[in-house]
Scaffold this active site. Sequence first.
Site, PDB file in Angstrom:
ATOM      1  N   SER A 131       0.778  -1.049  -0.097  1.00 27.64           N
ATOM      2  CA  SER A 131      -0.068   0.228  -0.348  1.00 27.64           C
ATOM      3  C   SER A 131       0.973   1.216  -0.145  1.00 27.64           C
ATOM      4  O   SER A 131       1.529   1.448   0.506  1.00 27.64           O
ATOM      5  CB  SER A 131      -0.450  -0.325   0.980  1.00 27.64           C
ATOM      6  OG  SER A 131      -1.326   1.016   1.558  1.00 27.64           O
ATOM      7  N   LYS A 185      -4.016  -6.560   3.367  1.00 24.66           N
ATOM      8  CA  LYS A 185      -4.172  -5.698   2.060  1.00 24.66           C
ATOM      9  C   LYS A 185      -5.770  -5.345   1.991  1.00 24.66           C
ATOM     10  O   LYS A 185      -6.151  -4.251   1.740  1.00 24.66           O
ATOM     11  CB  LYS A 185      -3.318  -6.084   1.171  1.00 24.66           C
ATOM     12  CG  LYS A 185      -3.288  -4.993  -0.103  1.00 24.66           C
ATOM     13  CD  LYS A 185      -2.733  -3.502   0.175  1.00 24.66           C
ATOM     14  CE  LYS A 185      -3.198  -2.435  -0.220  1.00 24.66           C
ATOM     15  NZ  LYS A 185      -3.479  -2.575  -1.895  1.00 24.66           N
ATOM     16  N   HIS A 188      -7.595  -3.415   4.293  1.00 27.67           N
ATOM     17  CA  HIS A 188      -6.851  -2.796   5.202  1.00 27.67           C
ATOM     18  C   HIS A 188      -7.829  -0.905   3.532  1.00 27.67           C
ATOM     19  O   HIS A 188      -8.217  -0.051   4.273  1.00 27.67           O
ATOM     20  CB  HIS A 188      -5.371  -2.319   4.022  1.00 27.67           C
ATOM     21  CG  HIS A 188      -4.593  -0.995   3.992  1.00 27.67           C
ATOM     22  ND1 HIS A 188      -5.357  -0.444   2.941  1.00 27.67           N
ATOM     23  CD2 HIS A 188      -4.205   0.150   4.561  1.00 27.67           C
ATOM     24  CE1 HIS A 188      -4.139   0.680   2.808  1.00 27.67           C
ATOM     25  NE2 HIS A 188      -3.707   0.267   3.644  1.00 27.67           N
ATOM     26  N   ASN A 189      -7.894  -2.207   2.697  1.00 26.01           N
ATOM     27  CA  ASN A 189      -8.375  -1.272   1.357  1.00 26.01           C
ATOM     28  C   ASN A 189      -9.762  -0.437   2.062  1.00 26.01           C
ATOM     29  O   ASN A 189     -10.459   0.294   1.271  1.00 26.01           O
ATOM     30  CB  ASN A 189      -8.307  -1.493  -0.374  1.00 26.01           C
ATOM     31  CG  ASN A 189      -6.638  -1.928  -0.473  1.00 26.01           C
ATOM     32  OD1 ASN A 189      -5.739  -1.251   0.120  1.00 26.01           O
ATOM     33  ND2 ASN A 189      -7.057  -1.765  -2.025  1.00 26.01           N
ATOM     34  N   GLU A 192     -10.169   1.907   4.315  1.00 27.50           N
ATOM     35  CA  GLU A 192      -9.851   3.062   2.893  1.00 27.50           C
ATOM     36  C   GLU A 192     -11.192   3.572   2.419  1.00 27.50           C
ATOM     37  O   GLU A 192     -11.484   4.930   2.821  1.00 27.50           O
ATOM     38  CB  GLU A 192      -8.860   2.654   2.332  1.00 27.50           C
ATOM     39  CG  GLU A 192      -7.873   4.001   1.035  1.00 27.50           C
ATOM     40  CD  GLU A 192      -7.289   3.443   0.616  1.00 27.50           C
ATOM     41  OE1 GLU A 192      -5.869   2.059   0.525  1.00 27.50           O
ATOM     42  OE2 GLU A 192      -7.578   3.258  -1.047  1.00 27.50           O
TER      43      GLU A 192
END
Length: 482
Positions: A131, A185, A188-189, A192
């Site tokens: 990232s 990940k 995480h996105n 986000e």
Amino acid sequence: MTVSSAQIGVVGLAVMGSNIARNFANHGYTVAVYNRTTAKTDAFMAEFGSTGSFLPAATVEEFVASLERPRRALIMVQAGAATDAVINQLADAMEPGDIIIDGGNALYTDTIRREAEMAARNLHFVGAGISGGEEGALNGPAIMPGGPEESYRSLGPLLEDISAKVDGTPCCTHIGPDGAGHFVKMVHNGIEYADMQVIGEAYHLLRYAAGIEPAEIAAIFRTWNAGDLDSYLIEITAEVLSQVDAVTGKPLIDVIVDSAGQKGTGRWTVKAALDLGIPTTGIGEAVFARALSGARDQREATTGNLPSGQLSTLAELGVSRDDFVEDVRRALYASKLVAYAQGFDEIRAGSDEHNWNVDPRDLATIWRGGCIIRAKFLNRIVDAYNADPDVRSLLLDPYFKGEVSGLVDSWRRVIVVATRLGLPVPVFASSLSYYDSLRAERLPAALIQGQRDFFGAHTYRRTDRAGQFHTLWSGDRSEVEA
Ligand code: ATR
């Protein structure tokens, strides 16, 4: 004859791949580089060849031959079929013990499959979430590698070297086996998406409820960035809002089409959450908000064409502008906490499902730098899991609980105001409903169980006795034990 002297190789020299390759070279590594279309490798060498030690290769075989053993090849190509194609080409040219790393945004279930396929060929496969966008790739991303522990021993030091550092700690650590890195990940996105949406909702309220101009909102965000909300996303929001369009002289935000794009990781996060049974409502609403914004045909038909009911104004509601601005800041903070709490719940559930043994502290630690959701408050998440590794929700951590007690009244007021003014706040509102659901002593789920038992004899449990029960709805309505 090729000299096998590169410590790492990068396949795929589009922007992310080029920048990662340069980052390795900037850290003193000799980097083998290969791209399917050789012209791109040539262009890379022409532009950056003199900035570090690069070994360009025209074929996969030449690329593999130029790597030191155990070979480490990082794939930075389009996710999906391209990744499979490159993995197979590399695997054919590699030898047992070599390591293939996929640094793209692969779906974690693909990573699980690929890891098993490579393990059967005695190769190590590491799905690594990276990232930080282009800038992070070049100057220090957050890296979330999965795959075998053993491969991390050989690969980890290189990845840690090129990752961002916060207080001297690398923003990279081994997340867990097979698909753990890409799963994390992905979430995480998703977080986000929610973080961006709550910032968007705050902006929208300041602009259209309080009537504040973008440049002034930018200044407000800058002050917010000096407090609890200190984060990269708040910082760049102020930059975007203060930008003036050179063509029209208007704030740039006013000439950008209000349809948000997405590449799919947010959607994957929600799909996985649905399968795991984890209510990531903040991420879900954020993904749906993007979908709604992009439904141009439908919006053209509905804009200004649906009844609003009686709307109010801030002044009519007796709310002062300054009080409202502070209420919005608190609503944003509270909704953001909920989104993170839900994201961490999903990671825990994914980890349990796949026996990954992911330590949430690792994530909060490595997300502090390099990545898009880097924020000061991630330190608080580390503290929360240090205090109680099994805390059932981050919202129960004493620090966050204290924070929310100072936010919740503002949060409720903001949603009332948004509703009275007819302004959409999908993540603010759904996050508060989620919070109130967690707090509730009774949920309407009891009624749903009654309905299910009525139409489908699905049975229910009683609050006062063990066992499953069914009411004879079409009979004498007595209860039987099922
Ligand atoms: P970006 O969005 O930055 O352009 P991307 O689409 O994720 O990046 O990835 C593009 C990279 O994937 C390129 O290096 C591309 O190689 P080419 O320059 O030859 O197009 C690579 N790529 C895409 N499909 C590929 C395939 N089937 N085999 C090998 N490489 C492939």
